[in-house]
Motif scaffolding. Sequence first.
Motif, PDB file in Angstrom:
ATOM      1  N   ASP A  10       0.822  -1.210   0.000  1.00 20.67           N
ATOM      2  CA  ASP A  10       0.000   0.000   0.000  1.00 20.67           C
ATOM      3  C   ASP A  10       0.855   1.257   0.000  1.00 20.67           C
ATOM      4  O   ASP A  10       1.761   1.415   0.823  1.00 20.67           O
ATOM      5  CB  ASP A  10      -0.913   0.002   1.229  1.00 20.67           C
ATOM      6  N   TYR A  16      -3.995   3.346  -3.883  1.00 19.75           N
ATOM      7  CA  TYR A  16      -5.370   3.385  -3.379  1.00 19.75           C
ATOM      8  C   TYR A  16      -5.342   4.192  -2.087  1.00 19.75           C
ATOM      9  O   TYR A  16      -5.271   3.658  -0.990  1.00 19.75           O
ATOM     10  CB  TYR A  16      -5.913   1.970  -3.133  1.00 19.75           C
ATOM     11  N   TRP A  21     -10.490   5.813  -1.508  1.00 21.00           N
ATOM     12  CA  TRP A  21     -11.270   5.152  -0.460  1.00 21.00           C
ATOM     13  C   TRP A  21     -12.572   5.913  -0.191  1.00 21.00           C
ATOM     14  O   TRP A  21     -13.642   5.308  -0.084  1.00 21.00           O
ATOM     15  CB  TRP A  21     -10.455   5.033   0.820  1.00 21.00           C
ATOM     16  N   GLN A  64      -2.415  -1.429   9.943  1.00 21.10           N
ATOM     17  CA  GLN A  64      -3.618  -1.914   9.279  1.00 21.10           C
ATOM     18  C   GLN A  64      -4.517  -2.740  10.190  1.00 21.10           C
ATOM     19  O   GLN A  64      -5.564  -3.196   9.781  1.00 21.10           O
ATOM     20  CB  GLN A  64      -3.283  -2.736   8.024  1.00 21.10           C
ATOM     21  N   TYR A 109      -8.641  -0.344  -7.394  1.00 18.76           N
ATOM     22  CA  TYR A 109      -7.265  -0.765  -7.146  1.00 18.76           C
ATOM     23  C   TYR A 109      -6.437  -0.577  -8.420  1.00 18.76           C
ATOM     24  O   TYR A 109      -6.693  -1.210  -9.444  1.00 18.76           O
ATOM     25  CB  TYR A 109      -7.213  -2.240  -6.745  1.00 18.76           C
ATOM     26  N   THR A 133       3.748  -7.189   3.453  1.00 21.46           N
ATOM     27  CA  THR A 133       2.716  -6.180   3.658  1.00 21.46           C
ATOM     28  C   THR A 133       1.935  -6.406   4.935  1.00 21.46           C
ATOM     29  O   THR A 133       1.686  -7.549   5.329  1.00 21.46           O
ATOM     30  CB  THR A 133       1.750  -6.166   2.451  1.00 21.46           C
ATOM     31  N   GLN A 140      -5.469  -8.041   1.339  1.00 22.09           N
ATOM     32  CA  GLN A 140      -4.211  -7.852   0.620  1.00 22.09           C
ATOM     33  C   GLN A 140      -4.114  -8.777  -0.592  1.00 22.09           C
ATOM     34  O   GLN A 140      -3.636  -8.375  -1.649  1.00 22.09           O
ATOM     35  CB  GLN A 140      -3.026  -8.062   1.567  1.00 22.09           C
ATOM     36  N   LYS A 143      -6.118  -7.363  -3.448  1.00 23.82           N
ATOM     37  CA  LYS A 143      -5.408  -6.284  -4.130  1.00 23.82           C
ATOM     38  C   LYS A 143      -4.378  -6.847  -5.115  1.00 23.82           C
ATOM     39  O   LYS A 143      -4.247  -6.356  -6.243  1.00 23.82           O
ATOM     40  CB  LYS A 143      -4.697  -5.395  -3.113  1.00 23.82           C
TER      41      LYS A 143
END
Length: 245
Positions: A10, A16, A21, A64, A109, A133, A140, A143
Amino acid sequence: MIQAVLLDLDATLLDYGTPAWRATVRAVCDTLVRSAPDLDADALHDAYARRYLDHMRAGGDGAQHPPGRIPDADSIWRECWRQALDECGHAELAGPATDEYKRQRRRRYVLFDDVANTLSALRSASYRLGLVTNGPGDAQRDKIAATGLDRFLDLTVISGEVAVSKPDPRIFEITLERMGLGPAEVCHVGDSLVTDIGGALDAGLGASVWLNRSGAVRDPLLRPPSHEITSLHELPALVRMHAPR
């Protein structure tokens, strides 16, 4: 000698951010109004955003998720939508809202413009590529699949799947073990001085590369990276610097 390049997801590879968002949340609210005309889309947008941002802040910079057990993204989103919709008098729409939210996220995305060419160049130069990540595994991996990143990657390590997150060096130790490489043979690239650079330094990796796309001024209280770049296009030449002469 650097043999593998690890990358954050990210804000490093995936573009993104907050505007995308918020557009996602707005699209969900506008869609729900079609089946519930008495629903206030603005109030719902604010109610959901407030709850989700509170959840994100609880995890700290780049985490996150809060410390402890890492829930899947679907359950986080579903509960935030349930609470927001309950506040707006339509808790029964939590399921459809969550499904629409996932669809709308996926539509938005996209990779930064410098990602595909850079990863292709690194692979052509025989470097192994790994993704490290923070975040729930389901979010995830979605994505990665939506953007086609998986075609570049030799390995993906996600905090939600290994129960440890950056900057904890253990997530890098797990990655190194799976790749069969030593710390000196690997560099890590990311946008966060706290989670990416701090974690890479604590793990003793061969190089830590701060991707500073916005040209931000580095906090002098944070440890400096080995290198700073403003675009991933600079990365292949930088990695070659660590090859033996």
